[in-house]
Design a protein around this motif. Structure first.
Motif, PDB file in Angstrom:
ATOM      1  N   UNK A   1     -20.397  15.499  17.148  1.00  0.00           N
ATOM      2  CA  UNK A   1     -19.269  14.978  16.364  1.00  0.00           C
ATOM      3  C   UNK A   1     -19.141  13.461  16.518  1.00  0.00           C
ATOM      4  N   UNK A   2     -19.322  12.970  17.738  1.00  0.00           N
ATOM      5  CA  UNK A   2     -19.263  11.523  17.971  1.00  0.00           C
ATOM      6  C   UNK A   2     -20.405  10.815  17.246  1.00  0.00           C
ATOM      7  N   UNK A   3     -21.608  11.368  17.370  1.00  0.00           N
ATOM      8  CA  UNK A   3     -22.768  10.750  16.709  1.00  0.00           C
ATOM      9  C   UNK A   3     -22.634  10.771  15.183  1.00  0.00           C
ATOM     10  N   UNK A   4     -22.066  11.869  14.668  1.00  0.00           N
ATOM     11  CA  UNK A   4     -21.911  11.951  13.208  1.00  0.00           C
ATOM     12  C   UNK A   4     -20.966  10.883  12.684  1.00  0.00           C
ATOM     13  N   UNK A   5     -19.951  10.531  13.482  1.00  0.00           N
ATOM     14  CA  UNK A   5     -19.043   9.469  13.059  1.00  0.00           C
ATOM     15  C   UNK A   5     -19.704   8.095  13.152  1.00  0.00           C
ATOM     16  N   UNK A   6     -20.564   7.939  14.166  1.00  0.00           N
ATOM     17  CA  UNK A   6     -21.232   6.650  14.328  1.00  0.00           C
ATOM     18  C   UNK A   6     -22.267   6.397  13.238  1.00  0.00           C
ATOM     19  N   UNK A   7     -23.019   7.432  12.883  1.00  0.00           N
ATOM     20  CA  UNK A   7     -24.131   7.250  11.943  1.00  0.00           C
ATOM     21  C   UNK A   7     -23.807   7.746  10.537  1.00  0.00           C
ATOM     22  N   UNK A   8     -22.586   8.210  10.323  1.00  0.00           N
ATOM     23  CA  UNK A   8     -22.205   8.627   8.980  1.00  0.00           C
ATOM     24  C   UNK A   8     -22.812   9.938   8.541  1.00  0.00           C
TER      25      UNK A   8
END
Length: 206
Positions: free
Chosen positions: A68-75
């Protein structure tokens, strides 16, 4: 029948070894102890299995939060990760309940218990075990009902994941049933004068 050797003077023949072995094995007390040990081993292995599943759920929760954190960072578009993390954390909580009770890891408030005389302390501990069993059975019954209703009505999560709710609720059912079983085993061991739950000296207390 097999012929037995003639008795020798000054030496008496004892019971036949095969007959003696069968009589020993079929003795009710020995059979009860063997079955009791087998059941104890089976129950403890069931608790260990639930604890292992709880560990898997914790890893799954960590993976879901990290994604979830990575998805927010990389869109990235990964819907439902927050819901999956919640399911995993709830599963870990419920699945670990039986082993937590057996290991004495629950916080016990012993402010009154430690100041009671032995007879009153013994009675209060029995009352606590019986009350814990009744409460765990009550929760397990309604957990089973909730999962069954979710399954029969095809209830799904209102989040983006749209997961059928009976799937994550299975972990809650297993954990509640395991907790009730742990209280049953604790009462049985206490009836025999043995301690299943860790003593208050080893368990966290307040």
């Amino acid at each position: 029948p097999e012929a037995r050797p003639a008795p020798v003077e000054g030496r008496s023949l004892g019971p036949h070894p095969v007959v003696h072995w069968h009589a020993t094995v079929l003795h009710p007390d020995i059979l009860f102890r063997v079955l009791e040990r087998a059941m104890d081993k089976l129950v403890l292995n069931f608790f260990r299995l639930l604890l292992a599943l709880a560990c898997v759920a914790m890893v799954a929760a960590f993976a879901a939060v990290s994604l979830s954190v990575l998805s927010r960072l990389f869109g990235w578009d990964l819907p439902g990760l927050d819901a999956y993390a919640g399911y995993a954390i709830a599963a870990a909580l419920f699945l670990a309940l039986p082993s937590t009770l057996v290991r004495g890891e629950h916080i016990r408030v012993t402010l009154v218990l430690d100041r009671l005389p032995p007879v009153a302390r013994h009675a209060l501990e029995w009352w606590c075990l019986l009350a814990g069993l009744a409460l765990s059975l009550y929760i397990a019954w309604y957990a089973v009902q909730l999962a069954w209703i979710s399954h029969t009505t095809h209830d799904v999560s209102p989040s983006a994941d749209a997961t059928p709710l009976w799937l994550p609720q299975i972990a809650m059912v297993l954990g509640c049933l395991g907790l009730a079983l742990a209280f049953v085993q604790a009462l049985w061991w206490r009836l025999q004068g043995r301690e299943l739950i860790a003593s208050h000296a080893a368990a966290p207390t307040e």
